[in-house]
Design a protein around this motif. Structure first.
Motif, PDB file in Angstrom:
ATOM      1  N   PRO A   1       0.668  -1.425  -0.154  1.00 37.60           N
ATOM      2  CA  PRO A   1      -0.078  -0.171  -0.028  1.00 37.60           C
ATOM      3  C   PRO A   1       0.805   1.083   0.043  1.00 37.60           C
ATOM      4  N   ASP A   2       0.709   2.218  -1.068  1.00 38.51           N
ATOM      5  CA  ASP A   2       1.425   3.928  -0.529  1.00 38.51           C
ATOM      6  C   ASP A   2       0.519   4.331  -0.100  1.00 38.51           C
ATOM      7  N   GLU A   3       1.214   4.598   1.240  1.00 36.29           N
ATOM      8  CA  GLU A   3       0.923   5.079   2.689  1.00 36.29           C
ATOM      9  C   GLU A   3       0.603   6.557   2.384  1.00 36.29           C
ATOM     10  N   ASP A   4       1.304   7.534   1.830  1.00 32.37           N
ATOM     11  CA  ASP A   4       1.628   8.601   0.535  1.00 32.37           C
ATOM     12  C   ASP A   4      -0.082   8.383   0.870  1.00 32.37           C
ATOM     13  N   ARG A   5      -0.306   7.962  -0.199  1.00 33.85           N
ATOM     14  CA  ARG A   5      -1.568   8.004  -1.096  1.00 33.85           C
ATOM     15  C   ARG A   5      -3.103   7.396  -0.384  1.00 33.85           C
ATOM     16  N   LEU A   6      -2.943   6.762   1.078  1.00 27.81           N
ATOM     17  CA  LEU A   6      -3.654   5.835   2.542  1.00 27.81           C
ATOM     18  C   LEU A   6      -3.883   7.438   3.294  1.00 27.81           C
ATOM     19  N   SER A   7      -2.855   7.691   3.630  1.00 31.61           N
ATOM     20  CA  SER A   7      -2.800   9.478   3.920  1.00 31.61           C
ATOM     21  C   SER A   7      -3.821  10.387   3.976  1.00 31.61           C
ATOM     22  N   GLU A   8      -3.683  11.017   2.473  1.00 31.69           N
ATOM     23  CA  GLU A   8      -4.356  11.680   1.849  1.00 31.69           C
ATOM     24  C   GLU A   8      -5.915  11.225   1.554  1.00 31.69           C
ATOM     25  N   LEU A   9      -6.323  10.056   1.912  1.00 27.62           N
ATOM     26  CA  LEU A   9      -8.092  10.026   1.839  1.00 27.62           C
ATOM     27  C   LEU A   9      -8.436   9.246   2.812  1.00 27.62           C
ATOM     28  N   GLU A  10      -7.466   8.841   3.973  1.00 26.73           N
ATOM     29  CA  GLU A  10      -8.392   9.191   4.773  1.00 26.73           C
ATOM     30  C   GLU A  10      -8.492  10.434   5.405  1.00 26.73           C
ATOM     31  N   GLY A  11      -7.605  11.862   4.586  1.00 24.26           N
ATOM     32  CA  GLY A  11      -7.544  13.130   5.861  1.00 24.26           C
ATOM     33  C   GLY A  11      -8.708  13.391   4.607  1.00 24.26           C
ATOM     34  N   ARG A  12      -8.678  13.092   3.216  1.00 21.51           N
ATOM     35  CA  ARG A  12     -10.142  13.702   3.088  1.00 21.51           C
ATOM     36  C   ARG A  12     -11.366  12.876   3.663  1.00 21.51           C
ATOM     37  N   SER A  13     -10.893  12.090   3.654  1.00 21.39           N
ATOM     38  CA  SER A  13     -12.339  10.751   4.525  1.00 21.39           C
ATOM     39  C   SER A  13     -12.960  11.543   5.457  1.00 21.39           C
ATOM     40  N   GLY A  14     -12.058  12.157   7.004  1.00 19.29           N
ATOM     41  CA  GLY A  14     -12.214  12.626   7.814  1.00 19.29           C
ATOM     42  C   GLY A  14     -13.314  13.539   7.282  1.00 19.29           C
ATOM     43  N   ALA A  15     -12.148  14.909   6.666  1.00 24.60           N
ATOM     44  CA  ALA A  15     -13.080  15.438   6.801  1.00 24.60           C
ATOM     45  C   ALA A  15     -14.246  15.748   6.284  1.00 24.60           C
ATOM     46  N   LEU A  16     -14.707  15.183   5.624  1.00 24.73           N
ATOM     47  CA  LEU A  16     -15.764  15.091   4.833  1.00 24.73           C
ATOM     48  C   LEU A  16     -16.741  14.717   5.312  1.00 24.73           C
ATOM     49  N   LYS A  17     -16.492  13.179   6.986  1.00 25.04           N
ATOM     50  CA  LYS A  17     -17.202  12.357   7.487  1.00 25.04           C
ATOM     51  C   LYS A  17     -18.074  13.754   9.023  1.00 25.04           C
ATOM     52  N   TRP A  18     -16.599  14.715   8.902  1.00 21.44           N
ATOM     53  CA  TRP A  18     -17.466  15.794  10.475  1.00 21.44           C
ATOM     54  C   TRP A  18     -18.467  16.609   9.740  1.00 21.44           C
ATOM     55  N   ILE A  19     -18.308  17.360   8.042  1.00 22.04           N
ATOM     56  CA  ILE A  19     -19.446  17.673   7.727  1.00 22.04           C
ATOM     57  C   ILE A  19     -20.226  17.057   8.039  1.00 22.04           C
ATOM     58  N   LEU A  20     -20.972  15.541   7.289  1.00 18.71           N
ATOM     59  CA  LEU A  20     -21.713  15.057   7.304  1.00 18.71           C
ATOM     60  C   LEU A  20     -22.022  14.742   9.111  1.00 18.71           C
ATOM     61  N   VAL A  21     -21.719  14.779   9.819  1.00 17.41           N
ATOM     62  CA  VAL A  21     -22.225  14.323  11.753  1.00 17.41           C
ATOM     63  C   VAL A  21     -23.005  15.979  11.662  1.00 17.41           C
ATOM     64  N   ALA A  22     -22.328  16.957  11.287  1.00 17.72           N
ATOM     65  CA  ALA A  22     -22.642  18.352  11.536  1.00 17.72           C
ATOM     66  C   ALA A  22     -23.983  18.597  11.185  1.00 17.72           C
ATOM     67  N   CYS A  23     -24.591  17.631   9.671  1.00 15.12           N
ATOM     68  CA  CYS A  23     -25.287  18.772   9.092  1.00 15.12           C
ATOM     69  C   CYS A  23     -26.439  18.292  10.041  1.00 15.12           C
ATOM     70  N   PHE A  24     -26.786  17.249  10.746  1.00 14.20           N
ATOM     71  CA  PHE A  24     -28.181  17.180  11.458  1.00 14.20           C
ATOM     72  C   PHE A  24     -28.192  18.363  12.221  1.00 14.20           C
ATOM     73  N   GLY A  25     -27.349  18.446  13.055  1.00 17.04           N
ATOM     74  CA  GLY A  25     -27.418  18.625  14.066  1.00 17.04           C
ATOM     75  C   GLY A  25     -27.729  20.459  13.741  1.00 17.04           C
ATOM     76  N   TYR A  26     -27.174  21.192  12.950  1.00 12.36           N
ATOM     77  CA  TYR A  26     -27.081  22.348  11.794  1.00 12.36           C
ATOM     78  C   TYR A  26     -28.659  22.466  12.201  1.00 12.36           C
ATOM     79  N   GLN A  27     -29.510  21.988  11.930  1.00 11.68           N
ATOM     80  CA  GLN A  27     -30.558  22.418  11.611  1.00 11.68           C
ATOM     81  C   GLN A  27     -31.181  22.741  12.481  1.00 11.68           C
ATOM     82  N   GLY A  28     -31.061  22.553  14.155  1.00  6.51           N
ATOM     83  CA  GLY A  28     -31.581  22.658  14.973  1.00  6.51           C
ATOM     84  C   GLY A  28     -31.368  23.590  15.467  1.00  6.51           C
TER      85      GLY A  28
END
Length: 721
Positions: free
Chosen positions: A414-441
């Motif tokens: 596995p390309d560790e640099d590529r994994l780091s990039e993908l996991e960083g992007r996935s983590g950032a998007l996860k937090w946006i999706l986590v917050a979208c529900f609470g934001y409505q209230g």
């Protein structure tokens, strides 16, 4: 595509673009930020011409015009007064004057597109994409905690190399690193490094020192430090500084960079149009708002300055039914073997997208006779809401990124640099999706609506109950469930040949509810922990051994708590290893006895006993002599500034005392520690491990004294009873 935008005092704007040969600056002197004034009620007949005439006489106004814009997603185009300002700092003061200049009563007019952060405003209004075209170079500067309150640094880490020298030598080393790396991004352990280094240069007579890429400006202060409270939790926001030509990431004031990495930050830059520096210090809600503002801008919808959405009328019964959260099944306290965890993928965001739950679609006038939301009877419009357009690309992108991560991990190399990039992007998007529900209230949300918040919860409750029923009908017993996750084990009353395949069941549930139910993990065993003062299960406190590998999943227990010293954390993990290997509390108590012996022998390294706690108020605001108070007193003695919302780290040296001698700060030379205090922490950690088997702290103490340890069979799980 500029990765950084700087605003000079004379009104000029500098666009900085990263290239393979370094950053280049483009000057613009024609940028005029814009805000709008429009009737609060679009059906109100208000003549904007007098207000326009008043603004046109103002020396800070460049131009005005009457335009047609939508003042909300549910509204049609209407007249709005567009006001172009000569400097970005004048937008808010001039917007405040709208009420003073207008002859209409307060409340009849509203201002829009006012409180945007500067770089984001520029990107939005100029049509600029702030995503860097080339890879950004970085340089990290950090100071130890003992230097943070000093006016002169005697020690500074530069790109990982520690420099301990005179002020002139420190400045020379920093300037040398700047010349060698020419960084686009300065990552600072604290933003105060920026003014301190420049003040050191002034005092030392080093005229040619500057962190800036622009010769006329060394740095600018964007905001002062402040303390705030959010959902009952005190936070601290450090002062923010700007260095022309370089993006600043303050490690003490960044969520996304701290939780992900620069790749995660850049992914959100491309989606939110907030440049790197602003994205780094922004909160989750701030970034989600920016993404929504981009959608509004594309649709010609203005962004309200202050939220004024009313809550729709509801009868008392509906208010009662709507005021509920997600569904939770009380966990069965005890040890359960052969457990499977199933999770709905991004449940709340997918509910929004599959059910069209959007502020502009909920309780629409065109379908008022329908009852689309279960239990509440709200209607949902057939026209797709804007929130779906905001979230669906993020959901799809994260699914693609997670699939890429799985593919990369399956590779032989596995390309560790590529994994780091993908996991960083996935983590950032996860937090946006986590917050979208609470934001409505959220009451101050730009586009939220409480009815969306209520509808999402209603759909989630129905979905979890549907999954429970279908799993139980298929021969599986639910041992715990919380909002979007459900834990099941084979029902002992159902023969294996009559039990449905779990993957097939998950697929059937997915098709029924239109949201993917994923098999998250298979556990050899899972233990659900009771509350400390009762036998009821703690909803989010459990641990389990993942089948097929050495991994444990921990939630809520000491090893997952941020304040736990590493010695206690490692000890609790050792206890879990012993317990898994032997299935006997004997081994756990043996581990406890060994750890206690080490403590009292004084062989535990002090750095492994450091506790980290958040300060909630100034020293003078405390009325009890807690450990935090003792630590704050010592910090004051050492001229260390610790503000409410910041963490303080210390070792407990004598917990019987109430004075500052109770603890020692981490940078001090600590010669001893309070073994009895840390022994109590060890016992608490063991209690978390053994309490699912019926043990409490008193019994653990008694067994240590009497050296009588019952076997696991005595406290067997009730799963087969």
């Amino acid at each position: 595509m500029p990765f950084k935008v700087d605003f000079l005092d004379d009104g000029r704007v500098l666009e900085w673009e990263a290239t393979n040969d370094g950053a280049t600056a483009t000057e613009r002197d024609d940028y005029t930020p814009r805000f709008y004034v429009a009737p609060r009620d679009p059906d109100t007949d208000i003549d904007l011409t007098p207000l326009r005439a008043q603004y046109e006489r103002h020396p800070d106004i460049v131009a005005t015009e009457i335009v047609s814009r939508r003042s909300g997603f549910r509204r049609d185009d209407g007249p709005a007064l567009a006001v172009d300002v000569d400097h970005i700092d004048r937008v808010t003061p001039l917007a405040r004057q709208a009420r003073q200049l207008s002859a209409y009563p307060v409340g009849d007019l509203a201002c829009f597109n006012v409180d945007f952060s500067p770089e984001f405003r520029y990107s939005l209004e100029s049509g600029v994409d702030p995503t860097p075209a080339s890879e950004l170079s970085t340089l990290r500067l950090s100071v130890p905690v003992t230097e943070t309150s000093n006016d002169v640094y005697g020690e500074l880490s530069i790109a990982g190399d520690t420099v301990t020298a005179s002020p002139t030598d420190v400045l020379t080393a920093v300037q040398g690193a700047l010349d060698a790396h020419d960084p686009d991004v300065l990552v600072c352990s604290t933003s105060e490094i920026i003014p301190t280094l420049h003040e050191m240069a002034t005092d030392a007579g080093v005229d040619d020192f500057s962190l800036s890429r622009w010769p006329d400006v060394d740095y600018q202060q964007l905001a002062s430090r402040s303390t705030y409270s959010s959902y009952g939790r005190v936070g601290h926001s450090p002062a923010r500084y700007n260095v022309p030509g370089r993006a600043i990431i303050d490690e003490s004031n960044t969520f996304f960079y701290g939780e992900t990495n620069l790749d995660g930050v850049l992914d959100l830059v491309s989606r939110s149009k907030k440049p790197v520096q602003e994205l780094a210090w922004a909160s989750i809600g701030n970034v989600l708002t920016a993404i929504q503002i981009c959608e509004a801008h594309d649709r010609g919808v203005l962004v309200p300055w202050n939220s004024w959405r009313h809550e729709f009328y509801k009868p008392m019964g509906t208010l009662h039914d709507a005021d509920r959260g997600g569904f939770i099944f009380a966990p069965e306290v005890g040890l359960h073997e052969n457990v499977h965890e199933l999770d709905f993928s991004s449940l709340y965001p997918n509910i929004i997208c599959t059910r069209n739950v959007s502020p502009d679609a909920i309780r629409c006038d065109c379908h008022s006779d329908r009852k689309d939301v279960p239990g509440l009877g709200y209607s949902i419009c057939d026209d797709q809401g804007y929130l779906v357009d905001v979230l669906q690309p993020i959901i799809d992108a994260r699914d693609e990124i997670k699939a890429a991560i799985r593919r990369e991990k399956k590779r032989d190399d596995p390309d560790e640099d590529r994994l780091s990039e993908l996991e960083g992007r996935s983590g950032a998007l996860k937090w946006i999706l986590v917050a979208c529900f609470g934001y409505q209230g959220f009451s101050n949300a730009k586009f939220g609506r409480i009815e969306c918040h209520e509808a999402i919860n209603a759909f989630a409750r129905e979905i979890l109950l549907t999954a429970k029923q279908q799993l139980e009908n298929g021969g599986w017993r639910v041992v715990h469930g919380i909002v979007d996750s459900i834990w099941v084990t084979p029902d002992p009353d159902v023969d294996d040949e009559n039990r449905e395949n779990l993957d097939a069941l998950a697929t059937a549930i997915t098709e029924r509810v239109e949201i993917r139910l994923e098999h998250e993990a298979h556990y050899d065993w899972v233990a659900f922990v009771p509350q400390r003062e009762s036998h009821a299960g703690t909803l989010t406190k459990y641990f389990g051994k993942v089948a097929g590998n050495d991994e444990f999943k921990l939630r809520g227990i000491e090893a997952r708590q941020r304040s736990t010293p590493s010695f206690i954390e490692n000890f609790q993990r050792d206890c879990l290893e012993r317990f898994h290997a032997t299935r006997s509390p004997d081994a756990v108590l043996d581990c406890l006895q060994d750890a206690i012996k080490r403590l009292h022998a004084g062989t535990v390294p002090v750095e492994q006993l450091v506790e980290r706690n958040r300060v909630s108020k100034p020293l003078e605001g405390y009325t009890q002599n807690t450990q935090n108070v003792a630590a704050l007193k010592r910090a004051r003695d050492h001229d260390l500034a610790v503000h409410p919302g910041q963490d303080i780290e210390y070792v407990v040296v004598d917990d019987e005392k109430s004075s500052r001698e109770r603890v020692a700060l981490t940078h001090e030379e600590v010669e001893s520690y309070d073994a009895s205090y840390y022994e109590t922490q060890l016992v608490r950690a063991v209690e978390s491990v053994l309490s699912p088997l019926g043990w409490d702290r008193a019994e653990i103490r008694r067994e240590l004294t009497e050296t009588r340890v019952p076997k696991l069979a005595t406290y067997a799980s009730t799963e087969n009873s």
